[in-house]
Scaffold this motif. Structure first.
Motif, PDB file in Angstrom:
ATOM      1  N   ASP A 132       0.830  -1.200   0.000  1.00  0.00           N
ATOM      2  CA  ASP A 132       0.000   0.000   0.000  1.00  0.00           C
ATOM      3  C   ASP A 132       0.871   1.260   0.000  1.00  0.00           C
ATOM      4  N   ALA A 133       1.957   1.224   0.801  1.00  0.00           N
ATOM      5  CA  ALA A 133       2.882   2.364   0.825  1.00  0.00           C
ATOM      6  C   ALA A 133       3.542   2.540  -0.530  1.00  0.00           C
ATOM      7  N   GLY A 134       3.863   1.423  -1.184  1.00  0.00           N
ATOM      8  CA  GLY A 134       4.483   1.489  -2.503  1.00  0.00           C
ATOM      9  C   GLY A 134       3.546   2.073  -3.540  1.00  0.00           C
ATOM     10  N   LEU A 135       2.263   1.700  -3.484  1.00  0.00           N
ATOM     11  CA  LEU A 135       1.276   2.261  -4.415  1.00  0.00           C
ATOM     12  C   LEU A 135       1.137   3.765  -4.221  1.00  0.00           C
ATOM     13  N   PHE A 136       1.138   4.190  -2.951  1.00  0.00           N
ATOM     14  CA  PHE A 136       1.045   5.626  -2.668  1.00  0.00           C
ATOM     15  C   PHE A 136       2.261   6.357  -3.215  1.00  0.00           C
ATOM     16  N   LEU A 137       3.457   5.807  -2.973  1.00  0.00           N
ATOM     17  CA  LEU A 137       4.674   6.457  -3.441  1.00  0.00           C
ATOM     18  C   LEU A 137       4.734   6.475  -4.963  1.00  0.00           C
ATOM     19  N   LYS A 138       4.259   5.407  -5.608  1.00  0.00           N
ATOM     20  CA  LYS A 138       4.291   5.381  -7.079  1.00  0.00           C
ATOM     21  C   LYS A 138       3.428   6.502  -7.644  1.00  0.00           C
ATOM     22  N   SER A 139       2.256   6.743  -7.045  1.00  0.00           N
ATOM     23  CA  SER A 139       1.389   7.827  -7.505  1.00  0.00           C
ATOM     24  C   SER A 139       2.082   9.174  -7.359  1.00  0.00           C
ATOM     25  N   ARG A 140       2.696   9.408  -6.193  1.00  0.00           N
ATOM     26  CA  ARG A 140       3.388  10.678  -5.962  1.00  0.00           C
ATOM     27  C   ARG A 140       4.641  10.782  -6.833  1.00  0.00           C
ATOM     28  N   ALA A 141       5.368   9.692  -6.969  1.00  0.00           N
ATOM     29  CA  ALA A 141       6.589   9.720  -7.777  1.00  0.00           C
ATOM     30  C   ALA A 141       6.273  10.049  -9.224  1.00  0.00           C
ATOM     31  N   GLY A 142       5.164   9.492  -9.743  1.00  0.00           N
ATOM     32  CA  GLY A 142       4.779   9.775 -11.121  1.00  0.00           C
ATOM     33  C   GLY A 142       4.521  11.255 -11.330  1.00  0.00           C
TER      34      GLY A 142
END
Length: 297
Positions: free
Chosen positions: A59-69
């Motif tokens: 879940d943390a990775g999905l959140f970071l991927k959205s912000r990183a994009g």
């Protein structure tokens, strides 16, 4: 957090495999694995679950991927804007948001003229609902946008486009109301309806109808019309929308019936007042101003 680490993380998330990501990034696999561990340690949480089929985002990775994009796109666009300013001969880039509407054709015509005059200009068109487009505009991921009123334009300079958008009801040709030439507020009572999820649009329809939300049988909402077309075809519900959202894709077994009294809205070209425009964006806005008049500050 370094941009380099965000790029590494983003690539791993896309490839779902350390080895393939290392090849894409032209770094060694041990280096990339070490950088990922350091990023997870810095954030204090695992970003991937290691499974037999590959890496799966937590879940943390999905959140970071959205912000990183968003960060990486904004970084790329900011870099491009500096390149644009070094190249004053209009060889830059435009990022434009546009809703589903008749005025999509207006944008196409303006772009056709612009790239004909400045053939080195490139562009990206982001199609979505007004609220999503304004979010991208506020984050600096879009330069300007065409939005469907009603929309809060307090933060933007605006230019109203002359082609109006006609509101109506899309129904199956087998529906009883399909025999009518127009739809009145009383016709909506009890009818299963789908309408935009935007609060401003919902209020617009309530004001037109003189009904309360409880008096309308709203069984679903949507942000783009494409996915509601099969539901209308199979008579799950009728959909309140603008005619322009159906351009070149209205199902043959449906009928669009205008509202009566007539309800029309405009589209507006908008851009942030507080943002310094690149020469290319400024010139593109000038094309609209020459065609349709001056913008409101």
């Amino acid at each position: 957090m370094e941009l380099r680490l965000l790029r590494y993380f983003w690539t791993i998330a896309e490839e779902e495999n350390i080895s393939r990501a290392a090849e894409c990034l032209h770094v060694t696999q041990p280096t990339l694995s070490r950088q990922l561990r350091e990023l997870e340690q810095e954030l204090g949480t695992p970003l991937f679950e290691r499974q037999s089929k590959g890496l799966v985002l937590t879940d943390a990775g999905l959140f970071l991927k959205s912000r990183a994009g968003e960060i990486l796109r904004l970084t790329q666009q900011t870099t491009q804007e500096f390149v644009d300013r070094r190249q004053q001969l209009f060889s830059g880039h435009l990022a434009i948001g546009c809703v589903e509407a008749d005025n999509s054709d207006t944008l196409a015509m303006m772009l056709e003229d612009f790239v004909s005059d400045y053939p080195q200009v490139t562009f990206h068109i982001f199609s979505s609902a007004s609220d999503i487009i304004t979010d991208q505009l506020d984050k600096g991921l879009l330069d300007l946008a065409i939005l469907l009123e009603p929309v809060n334009t307090d933060k933007y300079a605006t230019l109203t486009l002359p082609r109006t958008e006609q509101w109506g009801l899309l129904v199956s040709k087998d529906a009883f109301v399909a025999q009518q030439s127009s739809v009145h507020p009383a016709d909506l009572a009890g009818m299963p309806l789908m309408l935009s999820n935007r609060p401003e649009v919902q209020q617009l329809i309530l004001d037109w109808s003189g009904l309360t939300r409880d008096q309308l049988n709203i069984i679903g909402t949507y942000n783009l019309s494409f996915n509601v077309l099969p539901l209308v075809t199979h008579q799950v519900a009728a959909a309140l929308m603008i005619a322009g959202a159906l351009s070149n894709r209205q199902p043959a077994d449906t009928r669009f019936i205008p509202l009566a009294p007539t309800m029309q809205t405009n589209c507006v070209l908008v851009w942030r007042r507080d943002r310094l425009l690149t020469p290319v964006v400024h010139e593109f806005i000038h094309y609209f101003q020459q065609a349709f008049g001056s913008a409101k500050a």
